[in-house]
Structures are given as structure tokens and as C-alpha cells.
Design a protein around this motif. Structure first.
Motif, PDB file in Angstrom:
ATOM      1  N   ASP A  38       0.830  -1.205   0.000  1.00  6.35           N
ATOM      2  CA  ASP A  38       0.000   0.000   0.000  1.00  6.35           C
ATOM      3  C   ASP A  38       0.865   1.255   0.000  1.00  6.35           C
ATOM      4  OD1 ASP A  38      -2.503  -1.083  -0.132  1.00  6.35           O
ATOM      5  OD2 ASP A  38      -2.856  -1.056   2.032  1.00  6.35           O
ATOM      6  N   SER A  39       1.925   1.222   0.799  1.00  6.17           N
ATOM      7  CA  SER A  39       2.805   2.375   0.883  1.00  6.17           C
ATOM      8  C   SER A  39       3.455   2.673  -0.459  1.00  6.17           C
ATOM      9  CB  SER A  39       3.871   2.124   1.950  1.00  6.17           C
ATOM     10  OG  SER A  39       4.815   3.161   1.984  1.00  6.17           O
ATOM     11  N   VAL A  40       3.902   1.633  -1.138  1.00  8.85           N
ATOM     12  CA  VAL A  40       4.517   1.810  -2.455  1.00  8.85           C
ATOM     13  C   VAL A  40       3.472   2.294  -3.457  1.00  8.85           C
ATOM     14  CG1 VAL A  40       5.714   0.642  -4.330  1.00  8.85           C
ATOM     15  CG2 VAL A  40       6.237   0.044  -1.954  1.00  8.85           C
ATOM     16  N   LEU A  89      -1.320   1.226 -14.647  1.00  8.87           N
ATOM     17  CA  LEU A  89      -0.694  -0.008 -15.105  1.00  8.87           C
ATOM     18  C   LEU A  89      -0.754  -1.070 -14.010  1.00  8.87           C
ATOM     19  CD1 LEU A  89       0.869  -1.518 -17.297  1.00  8.87           C
ATOM     20  CD2 LEU A  89       2.971  -0.458 -16.439  1.00  8.87           C
ATOM     21  N   TYR A  90      -0.581  -0.647 -12.769  1.00  9.16           N
ATOM     22  CA  TYR A  90      -0.703  -1.569 -11.639  1.00  9.16           C
ATOM     23  C   TYR A  90      -2.123  -2.120 -11.552  1.00  9.16           C
ATOM     24  CZ  TYR A  90       0.322  -3.334  -6.927  1.00  9.16           C
ATOM     25  OH  TYR A  90       0.521  -4.134  -5.826  1.00  9.16           O
ATOM     26  N   HIS A  91      -3.109  -1.272 -11.834  1.00  7.33           N
ATOM     27  CA  HIS A  91      -4.503  -1.738 -11.860  1.00  7.33           C
ATOM     28  C   HIS A  91      -4.688  -2.820 -12.923  1.00  7.33           C
ATOM     29  CE1 HIS A  91      -5.885   2.413 -10.138  1.00  7.33           C
ATOM     30  NE2 HIS A  91      -5.310   1.656  -9.227  1.00  7.33           N
ATOM     31  N   LEU A  92      -4.007  -2.654 -14.052  1.00  4.86           N
ATOM     32  CA  LEU A  92      -4.103  -3.662 -15.111  1.00  4.86           C
ATOM     33  C   LEU A  92      -3.626  -5.028 -14.620  1.00  4.86           C
ATOM     34  CD1 LEU A  92      -4.617  -4.396 -18.116  1.00  4.86           C
ATOM     35  CD2 LEU A  92      -2.237  -3.746 -18.549  1.00  4.86           C
ATOM     36  N   TYR A 100      -5.223  -6.592  -7.328  1.00  5.39           N
ATOM     37  CA  TYR A 100      -6.648  -6.899  -7.472  1.00  5.39           C
ATOM     38  C   TYR A 100      -7.460  -6.184  -6.394  1.00  5.39           C
ATOM     39  CZ  TYR A 100     -11.028  -9.471  -7.269  1.00  5.39           C
ATOM     40  OH  TYR A 100     -12.356  -9.799  -7.227  1.00  5.39           O
ATOM     41  N   GLU A 101      -6.969  -6.194  -5.163  1.00  4.03           N
ATOM     42  CA  GLU A 101      -7.687  -5.537  -4.075  1.00  4.03           C
ATOM     43  C   GLU A 101      -7.761  -4.027  -4.296  1.00  4.03           C
ATOM     44  OE1 GLU A 101      -9.357  -6.687  -1.553  1.00  4.03           O
ATOM     45  OE2 GLU A 101      -8.971  -8.782  -2.033  1.00  4.03           O
ATOM     46  N   ARG A 102      -6.680  -3.452  -4.848  1.00  2.00           N
ATOM     47  CA  ARG A 102      -6.664  -2.001  -5.053  1.00  2.00           C
ATOM     48  C   ARG A 102      -7.641  -1.566  -6.133  1.00  2.00           C
ATOM     49  NH1 ARG A 102      -4.617  -2.983  -1.286  1.00  2.00           N
ATOM     50  NH2 ARG A 102      -6.671  -2.260  -0.672  1.00  2.00           N
ATOM     51  N   VAL A 103      -7.875  -2.424  -7.128  1.00  2.21           N
ATOM     52  CA  VAL A 103      -8.721  -2.023  -8.250  1.00  2.21           C
ATOM     53  C   VAL A 103     -10.143  -2.534  -8.113  1.00  2.21           C
ATOM     54  CG1 VAL A 103      -8.306  -4.012  -9.756  1.00  2.21           C
ATOM     55  CG2 VAL A 103      -8.645  -1.745 -10.772  1.00  2.21           C
ATOM     56  N   GLU A 159     -13.722   2.340 -12.503  1.00  4.39           N
ATOM     57  CA  GLU A 159     -13.188   2.074 -13.841  1.00  4.39           C
ATOM     58  C   GLU A 159     -12.803   0.614 -14.044  1.00  4.39           C
ATOM     59  OE1 GLU A 159      -9.758   4.187 -11.550  1.00  4.39           O
ATOM     60  OE2 GLU A 159     -11.951   4.243 -11.635  1.00  4.39           O
ATOM     61  N   ARG A 160     -12.977  -0.217 -12.997  1.00  2.93           N
ATOM     62  CA  ARG A 160     -12.541  -1.604 -13.116  1.00  2.93           C
ATOM     63  C   ARG A 160     -13.243  -2.330 -14.255  1.00  2.93           C
ATOM     64  NH1 ARG A 160     -14.375  -6.537 -11.819  1.00  2.93           N
ATOM     65  NH2 ARG A 160     -12.832  -8.157 -11.353  1.00  2.93           N
ATOM     66  N   SER A 161     -14.555  -2.195 -14.353  1.00  2.74           N
ATOM     67  CA  SER A 161     -15.298  -2.937 -15.375  1.00  2.74           C
ATOM     68  C   SER A 161     -14.882  -2.516 -16.777  1.00  2.74           C
ATOM     69  CB  SER A 161     -16.805  -2.763 -15.184  1.00  2.74           C
ATOM     70  OG  SER A 161     -17.163  -1.393 -15.296  1.00  2.74           O
ATOM     71  N   GLY A 162     -14.650  -1.210 -16.963  1.00  2.00           N
ATOM     72  CA  GLY A 162     -14.214  -0.749 -18.270  1.00  2.00           C
ATOM     73  C   GLY A 162     -12.834  -1.257 -18.626  1.00  2.00           C
TER      74      GLY A 162
END
Length: 684
Positions: free
Chosen positions: A288-290, A301-304, A362-365, A370-373
Motif C-alpha cells: 500500500d505504501s509503495v 498499469l498496476y490496476h491492469l 486486485y484488491e486495489r482495483v 473504472e474496473r469494469s471498463g
């Protein structure tokens, strides 16, 4: 001659030679076969390079060094390390290979079994196939048993290191053991069963506070952070190098960020991933800190990583998903050790995130709007690329779906498309599964339709059956009876390949019930085709002739479909003892295929044509056609068909008494890695 272009000359037919030819040159009657000389065996180096700073694993390194002696006595020697995710198992092996690689002159192999595991089972055939290709074996056998036997043969005279990561059970790895060398196994679960194989099984504990503090001090230098702060930081990270690396990157990247400030954030922040808190030592807080300090585009990109169902990401996928500054983001994530391990090199490298990172991403997104899109764009990318790959490999064939992939880069060749499909196989399987779970049923069956060249050509039966069961269900939910027929037929073909004929027939019967609801007669033709193949397989060639004749009639107006069914019909005619009729059918189909420039079918027609001429006793004509089939297969990168053509050439040469042609054909088979190259000279 070098490469595929050079090997094209291997199948030229003539009675005379001129110029300079490198490699073997043999002539059989009016057939000249140029077989390239053997290439040097490849030396794979698949274990990633180590990081520059490494501490407190001297005991484990000593255990590996001791295993070198056991490996020298005849192997393989086996060492297994177990421990929490992120504890540093992979880095330990990378350091060992870097320091002691001289003991493995024939290279090192790596496989992450998590990438090959689905429904609790590892696709061992795929892993072995990758190893064989790493040793430059061009023709990989179809079955697991054949691949395992060839792998043992290939490694019998080689001294290699094999690193198997993310192993869950001892039974997963025994088939993968080489004949000699050192095997290192890593996993989270204890693996006592490996002791039955003579393995030394060791637990790899997290770094202690002293060693962990020393590691961080080497990064930061003497001025930043007190010893007490560093020890507390190690405790917050649970002693896991993965977490320490991530925090270390943040401290180095932002010189004004104090160790005490990071500690305050880690201590005060509410836990986000309770499942990590006990088992993984609070890595969620570290990540989380990073994550909070990542630039906006890098965070996307991390969300991807969290949205993508499969284990690999690429710059191409990220760009298609609408992410900006992709190269910069990839570099930042790799620097922070959130994204690591280049899976392959080339114009579109693939990267793998540690599974802890994937779960955190996965937890962050998960709760973001915007996750579904983003997921929809991932599915759209894989649908489009798979469609383009299907077209590149198989050209104009019956497809129910509309064209897809607009705006995506085209494949330069069918071979390049097959390479992409093989690399993305795990991602494609997981996207099919996730799309079904998300109710995107139209995407599921369309993806399955496009995966035909991957599954039919690569014989990935577990994936084939699993995805197409989902494809049948999704086509039903999408209320597309034509797609249901297509999915059931492709599933029936998987069962046919597995020689599970009852299940194949079951799928055909279910598909036939929907025939009154479909408009395109070619769908009826594909059902006749599959039933005809079943009849040929169980000894009813006369019925197969009838079915392929019906299938050809249903494809009237579709040049490719008519050619395919002519190809099938000719095989059935040969089986019933009517080779003259087979030749007539083949001549007609070949003329049509030439007009359509249908290279893959011209290759297949030449091969069956050789069989028909052989049945008529026209051995010279048969050999010429077999050579043509081999030349076309080589150009298309179709190793299975090239091997089939060469095996036929061996038989024809022996029947005509041309021992030179037979021997040179076997030599080329050996270069393809075909086990039948090692048969005795008495025949195939």
C-alpha cells in the motif's frame, strides 16, 4: 543453409544438381532431397539474473554446493526449498546459478508451475514442450509420454540445472526431472514426498532483523535511518525480501523520504488484506505504501495487473487498455520489484508479477468504478488479437463472428501468430474463464472459435476441453444456436483427438439437435466432417466416404470448405481401396486451392496425394509430392506436418530401395526431434 529459408531447399525435386549445396544432398529416382546439416544444440539460460545485493543465505548456498557433488555421481540430485511467498527463494537460486553456473555447461531451465496450473493440475506436457524447444528440438511430440521420453533422451548427455518454482505437490515435478544434473524445487508448501526421490528438503525462513537491516543499509548507505529504525522496518515487512525491496525502492527513489516516515505509515495504516496479515507478515501494508507513491499512469498499469485474469502482462496489452506512458510505467514497476521476470524477448516482451503483487493489485482495483471498463478492454484486446492470429494461421475459413482486432498490430506471418498464441495461452484460458464469470458470453464463444489453431495444432487438450465447455454454455446463454453447434463440434474434435469417441459422439448428437435452427449449411458440413473422422478412426471408411461427400456438398460455394472436404474425402477413398478416385478428387481440390493461394491446404493435399500415388505403385510421383508437402510445411512452420512428410519419404525410399534417401530423411527427422528418427532401418 541457415534458418527456415535455407531449409526450403531441403525439399526441391530434380534429377540433377548444380551450384553449391551446404549439408546433405541425396537423390531418389527423380526426387532430390537436400537435408541441412545438423545445427549446434541450444544452451538455454532461463533462470533470471541475480540482484546486486544479497545477504544471509550462506547456509542454503552451501546446501546447493553440496548437492553438486551428488549430481556429479549420476543424477539428478534434488534440493527443495519451501517458505512463504516473497521470502527470496527465486533470488537464492538466481544467486547460485550466477556463482556456480560453470558446473552446468549445458545451461539452466526454469518453469513457474503456477503459470501452468489450472483446476489444481499442472499441464506437464506444456512444460516439457517448452524445455524441448529450449534445447532447439523443432518437432515436439504430441503426448505427455512421448515428450517425457524425448526429454530424458535429450538430457541424458547434458549436465543442466532445472529450477521448478511454485511447486505444490511432489507428484507435479517427477515427470520433469532430467536424466542428469541438479534439480532445485521451490514452493510455499512443505514437500516431504520429495525425500522419496532422495531430495534434501529445507525450509527458507524470512530474513532476521539483523540480516534484513544489513540488506537495507547496503541500499541506503550509512547516513539514512538508525539501526533501530531499520530493524523495525524489517519487522514490519515480515522479513520478506519482496516487501523490503519494494520499500527500499521508495526510499531510494525519494531521497528526502525518511525511514521513520515510512514506519509511521506502515504502523498506522489500517490493514487492507486481512488474509495477508497472518500468513504473509503484513505485506499488504508495505505494498500500500509503495502504491500510494506511484505516479498516476503507473498506478493505472498496476490496476491492469489486478484486472488481467492471467499471469502475464505486456506493453501491447497495456497500450490496448488505454494506459499512457507504458514504457515508463513498466520501468518503474520493475524497479520497485512489483513486476519482474521477462518471460520472452522480442518486440513485445511479457512480464510476470509476483502472486502477492497480483492479489494486492486486485484488491486495489476491485472497488474502483473504472474496473469494469478496464476489464472490458482486456477482453477486447484478447478477442481481437486471437481473431487476427486465427486469420494469420488459417486464412479464410468458416467463422461465425464478425471481424475483430481493428487498430491492433497485424501478425507478420502464421508462425508469428502461433508464437503469440503459445506465449499467451495461460492468459487466454483465464480470460475465457473470467469473461464467463462476468457474463460476457458473446466474448467467450468468439474467443474459443479463434483458439482453434492453438488447440488443434498444439494439442493442449486440458485447455481445449475446459474452454470449450465454457464456450458451449456461453453460446447457449448468448442464444446463438449456430455458435452452440460450432462449440460442440470443436469440443467433439478434442474428444476425438483424445480417442474418447463416446464423448465426441455425445457432442455431435447434441449439436445435431440444433441443426434445424441454423442457416449456414457449412455448419452441417462440419458435423458430417467430424462424424466422418470418427468413422475412419473406428474402421468404417465406406461410411466416411458418404459423410465427407455430404460435407463437401454442404460447403458448395466456399472454396476453402470444398478443398478441406476434398482432402478428407480423398483419405477415405484411399482407405476403401479406391486410390484412382482419390487422385481425381485431389486434383480438383488442388486446382481450387491454387486459385485461392491456400498454402496450408496445398501442403495437406500434397501429403495425401503422395499416399494415393503410393497406393497406385507410383513411388516416384509419391516421393515428389511428399517432398513438396515437406517443403510447404517447413515454410509454414508446421513441424508436425513436416515430420509426417519425412516419415512418408522414409517409407517410400525403403520401398524403392533408396537407402540414401531413407537415411537422409531420418537425419532431418532427427533435427526435428522426432522420436521415429531413431527407428531401425527395417521401416516405419
Amino acid at each position: 543453409m541457415e534458418g527456415a529459408a535455407g531449409r526450403m531447399d531441403a525439399y526441391e525435386t530434380a534429377n540433377t544438381m548444380s551450384g553449391t549445396v551446404h549439408g546433405y544432398v541425396v537423390q531418389g529416382h527423380n526426387v532430390e532431397l537436400h537435408v541441412p546439416s545438423g545445427a549446434q544444440p541450444a544452451t538455454p539460460h532461463q533462470v533470471r539474473k541475480p540482484r546486486p545485493v544479497f545477504v544471509n543465505r550462506e547456509g542454503e548456498l552451501s546446501a546447493l554446493v553440496a548437492a553438486l557433488g551428488r549430481a556429479a555421481d549420476g543424477g539428478p540430485a534434488v534440493v527443495a526449498f519451501t517458505g512463504l511467498g516473497g521470502v527470496g527463494k527465486t533470488e537464492l537460486i538466481a544467486q547460485f546459478v550466477h556463482r556456480y553456473g560453470v558446473h552446468f555447461p549445458d545451461g539452466d531451465l526454469y518453469a513457474d508451475l503456477a503459470a501452468h496450473r489450472h483446476d489444481g493440475e499442472v499441464d506437464l506436457g506444456a512444460v516439457l514442450g517448452g524445455f524441448l524447444r529450449a534445447f532447439a528440438v523443432e518437432r515436439v511430440p504430441d503426448t505427455l509420454e512421448e515428450r517425457a521420453a524425448l526429454y530424458r533422451t535429450v538430457t541424458a548427455e547434458r549436465h543442466v540445472l532445472l529450477f521448478l518454482d511454485n511447486v505444490e505437490r511432489a507428484a507435479e515435478v517427477r515427470t520433469l526431472f532430467p536424466s542428469a544434473g541438479l534439480v532445485v524445487v521451490a514452493g510455499r508448501r512443505r514437500l516431504p514426498g520429495l525425500r522419496l526421490d532422495g531430495a534434501e528438503v529445507l525450509d527458507l525462513a524470512p530474513l532476521g532483523t539483523t540480516a534484513g537491516a544489513a540488506l537495507v543499509r547496503r541500499w541506503l548507505g550509512p547516513e539514512r535511518g538508525s539501526e533501530q529504525e531499520l530493524r523495525e522496518l524489517v519487522e514490519q515487512c515480515g522479513g520478506l525480501p519482496l516487501a523490503l525491496n519494494a520499500v527500499g525502492f521508495q526510499l531510494l527513489d525519494r531521497g528526502r523520504l525518511g525511514v521513520g516516515q515510512v514506519l509511521a505509515e506502515l504502523s498506522d495504516r489500517e490493514r487492507g488484506l486481512s488474509s495477508f496479515s497472518n500468513e504473509e507478515g503484513g505485506v499488504d501494508g508495505v505494498l500500500d505504501s509503495v502504491y500510494r507513491r506511484l505516479p498516476r499512469t503507473t498506478r493505472e498499469l498496476y490496476h491492469l495487473i489486478g484486472v488481467n485474469p492471467g499471469p502475464l502482462v505486456s506493453a501491447e496489452l497495456a497500450a490496448a487498455a488505454g494506459i499512457e506512458q507504458v514504457d515508463q510505467g513498466l520501468a518503474e514497476l520493475r524497479s520497485a520489484h512489483l513486476l519482474d521476470d521477462v518471460v520472452d524477448e522480442g518486440p513485445d516482451e511479457h512480464y510476470r508479477a509476483h502472486d502477492l503483487v497480483r492479489r494486492h493489485a486486485y484488491e486495489r482495483v476491485r472497488e474502483l468504478p473504472e474496473r469494469s471498463g478496464l476489464f472490458a478492454r482486456v477482453v477486447e484486446y484478447y478477442r481481437g488479437r486471437a481473431f487476427l492470429a486465427d486469420v494469420a494461421v488459417l486464412g479464410s475459413r468458416l467463422r461465425l463472428q464478425e471481424p475483430a482486432g481493428e487498430g491492433l498490430p497485424a501478425f507478420t506471418s502464421g508462425a508469428a501468430a502461433l508464437d503469440w498464441l503459445r506465449t499467451e495461452r495461460a492468459n487466454l484460458r483465464e480470460v475465457v474463464r473470467a469473461a464467463g464469470e462476468q457474463g460476457r458470453h458473446g466474448d467467450v464463444w468468439r474467443l474459443c472459435e479463434s483458439l482453434w489453431p492453438l488447440y488443434h495444432g498444439g494439442k493442449h487438450y486440458d485447455d481445449w476441453v475446459e474452454t470449450h465447455r465454457l464456450g458451449v454454455d456461453s453460446a447457449q446463454r448468448d442464444e446463438r444456436p449456430d455458435a452452440v453447434v460450432r462449440m460442440r463440434n470443436q469440443l467433439a474434435r478434442a474428444h476425438y483427438e483424445l480417442r474418447d469417441f463416446p464423448r465426441a459422439i455425445e457432442q455431435l448428437v447434441a449439436a445435431s439437435e440444433l441443426v434445424p435452427l441454423v442457416v449456414d449449411p457449412r455448419l452441417v458440413g462440419v458435423l458430417h466432417e467430424t462424424e466422418g473422422l470418427l468413422c475412419l478412426a473406428d474402421g468404417r471408411p465406406e461410411r466416411a466416404v458418404e459423410l465427407f461427400t455430404l460435407a463437401r456438398a454442404e460447403n458448395e460455394g466456399d472454396a476453402h470448405g470444398v478443398v478441406v472436404q476434398g482432402y478428407n474425402l480423398a483419405q477415405a477413398l484411399i482407405a476403401v481401396g479406391r486410390p484412382e478416385q482419390a487422385v481425381a478428387v485431389l486434383d480438383e481440390a488442388t486446382e481450387l486451392a491454387e486459385a485461392e493461394d491456400d498454402g496450408p491446404m496445398l501442403m495437406r493435399l500434397a501429403l495425401v496425394g503422395a499416399c494415393a500415388r503410393r497406393a497406385l505403385g507410383l513411388l516416384d510421383e509419391a516421393a515428389a509430392l511428399a517432398a513438396e508437402a515437406g517443403r510447404r510445411a517447413l515454410a509454414l512452420g508446421q513441424r508436425l506436418k513436416e515430420a509426417e512428410a519425412l516419415r512418408l519419404l522414409v517409407t517410400l525410399a525403403e520401398e524403392s530401395g533408396d537407402s540414401g534417401l531413407a537415411e537422409r530423411s531420418r537425419s532431418r527427422l532427427g533435427e526435428l526431434g522426432d522420436e521415429e528418427a531413431h527407428i531401425g532401418r527395417g521401416g516405419t
